[in-house]
Motif scaffolding. Structure first.
Motif, PDB file in Angstrom:
ATOM      1  N   LYS A  67       0.834  -1.189   0.000  1.00  0.00           N
ATOM      2  CA  LYS A  67       0.000   0.000   0.000  1.00  0.00           C
ATOM      3  C   LYS A  67       0.874   1.246   0.000  1.00  0.00           C
ATOM      4  O   LYS A  67       1.898   1.289   0.674  1.00  0.00           O
ATOM      5  N   ALA A  68       0.437   2.228  -0.734  1.00  0.00           N
ATOM      6  CA  ALA A  68       1.132   3.504  -0.712  1.00  0.00           C
ATOM      7  C   ALA A  68       0.957   4.114   0.666  1.00  0.00           C
ATOM      8  O   ALA A  68      -0.051   3.898   1.337  1.00  0.00           O
ATOM      9  N   GLU A  69       1.937   4.865   1.097  1.00  0.00           N
ATOM     10  CA  GLU A  69       1.890   5.452   2.436  1.00  0.00           C
ATOM     11  C   GLU A  69       0.670   6.358   2.601  1.00  0.00           C
ATOM     12  O   GLU A  69       0.116   6.473   3.687  1.00  0.00           O
ATOM     13  N   ILE A  70       0.228   6.942   1.531  1.00  0.00           N
ATOM     14  CA  ILE A  70      -0.924   7.841   1.575  1.00  0.00           C
ATOM     15  C   ILE A  70      -2.185   7.068   1.959  1.00  0.00           C
ATOM     16  O   ILE A  70      -3.052   7.580   2.654  1.00  0.00           O
ATOM     17  N   GLU A  71      -2.287   5.810   1.549  1.00  0.00           N
ATOM     18  CA  GLU A  71      -3.476   5.008   1.806  1.00  0.00           C
ATOM     19  C   GLU A  71      -3.574   4.555   3.265  1.00  0.00           C
ATOM     20  O   GLU A  71      -4.622   4.130   3.700  1.00  0.00           O
ATOM     21  N   LEU A  72      -2.487   4.626   4.006  1.00  0.00           N
ATOM     22  CA  LEU A  72      -2.485   4.163   5.382  1.00  0.00           C
ATOM     23  C   LEU A  72      -3.036   5.231   6.326  1.00  0.00           C
ATOM     24  O   LEU A  72      -2.793   6.424   6.144  1.00  0.00           O
ATOM     25  N   THR A  73      -3.739   4.772   7.338  1.00  0.00           N
ATOM     26  CA  THR A  73      -4.233   5.693   8.364  1.00  0.00           C
ATOM     27  C   THR A  73      -3.053   6.110   9.239  1.00  0.00           C
ATOM     28  O   THR A  73      -2.033   5.421   9.274  1.00  0.00           O
ATOM     29  N   PRO A  74      -3.166   7.213   9.965  1.00  0.00           N
ATOM     30  CA  PRO A  74      -2.065   7.634  10.838  1.00  0.00           C
ATOM     31  C   PRO A  74      -1.649   6.556  11.846  1.00  0.00           C
ATOM     32  O   PRO A  74      -0.462   6.350  12.085  1.00  0.00           O
ATOM     33  N   ASP A  75      -2.634   5.861  12.420  1.00  0.00           N
ATOM     34  CA  ASP A  75      -2.308   4.790  13.368  1.00  0.00           C
ATOM     35  C   ASP A  75      -1.554   3.651  12.690  1.00  0.00           C
ATOM     36  O   ASP A  75      -0.614   3.085  13.241  1.00  0.00           O
ATOM     37  N   LYS A  76      -1.974   3.314  11.479  1.00  0.00           N
ATOM     38  CA  LYS A  76      -1.329   2.228  10.750  1.00  0.00           C
ATOM     39  C   LYS A  76       0.099   2.627  10.358  1.00  0.00           C
ATOM     40  O   LYS A  76       1.002   1.797  10.366  1.00  0.00           O
ATOM     41  N   LYS A  77       0.311   3.900  10.008  1.00  0.00           N
ATOM     42  CA  LYS A  77       1.655   4.384   9.675  1.00  0.00           C
ATOM     43  C   LYS A  77       2.597   4.200  10.863  1.00  0.00           C
ATOM     44  O   LYS A  77       3.732   3.763  10.701  1.00  0.00           O
ATOM     45  N   ILE A  78       2.111   4.528  12.056  1.00  0.00           N
ATOM     46  CA  ILE A  78       2.934   4.371  13.266  1.00  0.00           C
ATOM     47  C   ILE A  78       3.241   2.903  13.501  1.00  0.00           C
ATOM     48  O   ILE A  78       4.380   2.538  13.816  1.00  0.00           O
ATOM     49  N   GLU A  79       2.234   2.058  13.316  1.00  0.00           N
ATOM     50  CA  GLU A  79       2.421   0.617  13.513  1.00  0.00           C
ATOM     51  C   GLU A  79       3.460   0.054  12.533  1.00  0.00           C
ATOM     52  O   GLU A  79       4.346  -0.709  12.923  1.00  0.00           O
ATOM     53  N   VAL A  80       3.368   0.439  11.293  1.00  0.00           N
ATOM     54  CA  VAL A  80       4.318  -0.024  10.272  1.00  0.00           C
ATOM     55  C   VAL A  80       5.719   0.470  10.598  1.00  0.00           C
ATOM     56  O   VAL A  80       6.699  -0.276  10.508  1.00  0.00           O
ATOM     57  N   ARG A  81       5.832   1.726  11.004  1.00  0.00           N
ATOM     58  CA  ARG A  81       7.139   2.302  11.352  1.00  0.00           C
ATOM     59  C   ARG A  81       7.757   1.567  12.535  1.00  0.00           C
ATOM     60  O   ARG A  81       8.948   1.250  12.536  1.00  0.00           O
ATOM     61  N   ASN A  82       6.950   1.267  13.550  1.00  0.00           N
ATOM     62  CA  ASN A  82       7.452   0.542  14.721  1.00  0.00           C
ATOM     63  C   ASN A  82       7.921  -0.864  14.350  1.00  0.00           C
ATOM     64  O   ASN A  82       8.933  -1.352  14.867  1.00  0.00           O
ATOM     65  N   GLU A  83       7.204  -1.518  13.458  1.00  0.00           N
ATOM     66  CA  GLU A  83       7.603  -2.852  13.007  1.00  0.00           C
ATOM     67  C   GLU A  83       8.950  -2.792  12.282  1.00  0.00           C
ATOM     68  O   GLU A  83       9.800  -3.661  12.467  1.00  0.00           O
ATOM     69  N   MET A  84       9.138  -1.763  11.458  1.00  0.00           N
ATOM     70  CA  MET A  84      10.411  -1.612  10.741  1.00  0.00           C
ATOM     71  C   MET A  84      11.555  -1.388  11.731  1.00  0.00           C
ATOM     72  O   MET A  84      12.638  -1.945  11.575  1.00  0.00           O
ATOM     73  N   ILE A  85      11.317  -0.583  12.765  1.00  0.00           N
ATOM     74  CA  ILE A  85      12.346  -0.318  13.783  1.00  0.00           C
ATOM     75  C   ILE A  85      12.698  -1.603  14.521  1.00  0.00           C
ATOM     76  O   ILE A  85      13.875  -1.895  14.772  1.00  0.00           O
ATOM     77  N   LYS A  86      11.680  -2.415  14.864  1.00  0.00           N
ATOM     78  CA  LYS A  86      11.929  -3.679  15.560  1.00  0.00           C
ATOM     79  C   LYS A  86      12.803  -4.607  14.720  1.00  0.00           C
ATOM     80  O   LYS A  86      13.673  -5.296  15.238  1.00  0.00           O
ATOM     81  N   ARG A  87      12.569  -4.636  13.432  1.00  0.00           N
ATOM     82  CA  ARG A  87      13.359  -5.503  12.552  1.00  0.00           C
ATOM     83  C   ARG A  87      14.795  -5.036  12.426  1.00  0.00           C
ATOM     84  O   ARG A  87      15.697  -5.841  12.258  1.00  0.00           O
ATOM     85  N   LEU A  88      15.004  -3.738  12.488  1.00  0.00           N
ATOM     86  CA  LEU A  88      16.356  -3.188  12.343  1.00  0.00           C
ATOM     87  C   LEU A  88      17.198  -3.362  13.603  1.00  0.00           C
ATOM     88  O   LEU A  88      18.402  -3.520  13.523  1.00  0.00           O
ATOM     89  N   LYS A  89      16.551  -3.303  14.761  1.00  0.00           N
ATOM     90  CA  LYS A  89      17.277  -3.445  16.024  1.00  0.00           C
ATOM     91  C   LYS A  89      17.576  -4.915  16.297  1.00  0.00           C
ATOM     92  O   LYS A  89      16.698  -5.748  16.181  1.00  0.00           O
ATOM     93  N   PRO A  90      18.810  -5.226  16.694  1.00  0.00           N
ATOM     94  CA  PRO A  90      19.096  -6.614  17.056  1.00  0.00           C
ATOM     95  C   PRO A  90      18.420  -6.938  18.394  1.00  0.00           C
ATOM     96  O   PRO A  90      18.247  -6.059  19.251  1.00  0.00           O
ATOM     97  N   ASN A  91      18.064  -8.190  18.571  1.00  0.00           N
ATOM     98  CA  ASN A  91      17.431  -8.614  19.835  1.00  0.00           C
ATOM     99  C   ASN A  91      18.451  -8.538  20.959  1.00  0.00           C
ATOM    100  O   ASN A  91      19.531  -9.077  20.851  1.00  0.00           O
ATOM    101  N   ARG A  92      18.070  -7.865  22.002  1.00  0.00           N
ATOM    102  CA  ARG A  92      18.976  -7.711  23.157  1.00  0.00           C
ATOM    103  C   ARG A  92      18.441  -8.512  24.322  1.00  0.00           C
ATOM    104  O   ARG A  92      17.243  -8.532  24.572  1.00  0.00           O
ATOM    105  N   ILE A  93      19.328  -9.120  25.035  1.00  0.00           N
ATOM    106  CA  ILE A  93      18.929  -9.948  26.190  1.00  0.00           C
ATOM    107  C   ILE A  93      19.157  -9.164  27.454  1.00  0.00           C
ATOM    108  O   ILE A  93      20.054  -8.459  27.653  1.00  0.00           O
TER     109      ILE A  93
END
Length: 93
Positions: A67-93
């Motif tokens: 989906k184009a970013e324009i089609e996403l709701t503001p809440d969904k944009k935040i959710e997608v952004r948070n998911e991308m950040i989680k994938r980029l950060k290595p898992n820390r114990i």
């Protein structure tokens, strides 16, 4: 002996339409068309089936369609952004 074509070039929608049209004019001679356009026999068969079942739009490559970013709701944009950040950060114990 069979000869497999491994050319991995990108085939545009317009080329697919042209290939299918030519195939139908040639009484569905898939092998001839595959050699002439340097695509696989199976791919030509699939394109013809898709065109007959639906329309030219069915020949469009839909892989990777997000989906184009324009089609996403503001809440969904935040959710997608948070998911991308989680994938980029290595898992820390």
């Amino acid at each position: 002996m069979y000869q497999f074509i491994t050319n991995k070039r990108k085939i545009t929608l317009q080329e697919r339409i042209e290939i299918v049209s030519y195939c139908l004019k040639q009484q569905r001679n898939y092998q001839l068309i595959a050699k002439a356009y340097q695509v696989s026999y199976q791919q030509v068969c699939q394109w013809v089936k898709k065109l007959e079942a639906n329309s030219e739009e069915a020949l469009r490559d839909k892989r990777g369609g997000t989906k184009a970013e324009i089609e996403l709701t503001p809440d969904k944009k935040i959710e997608v952004r948070n998911e991308m950040i989680k994938r980029l950060k290595p898992n820390r114990i």
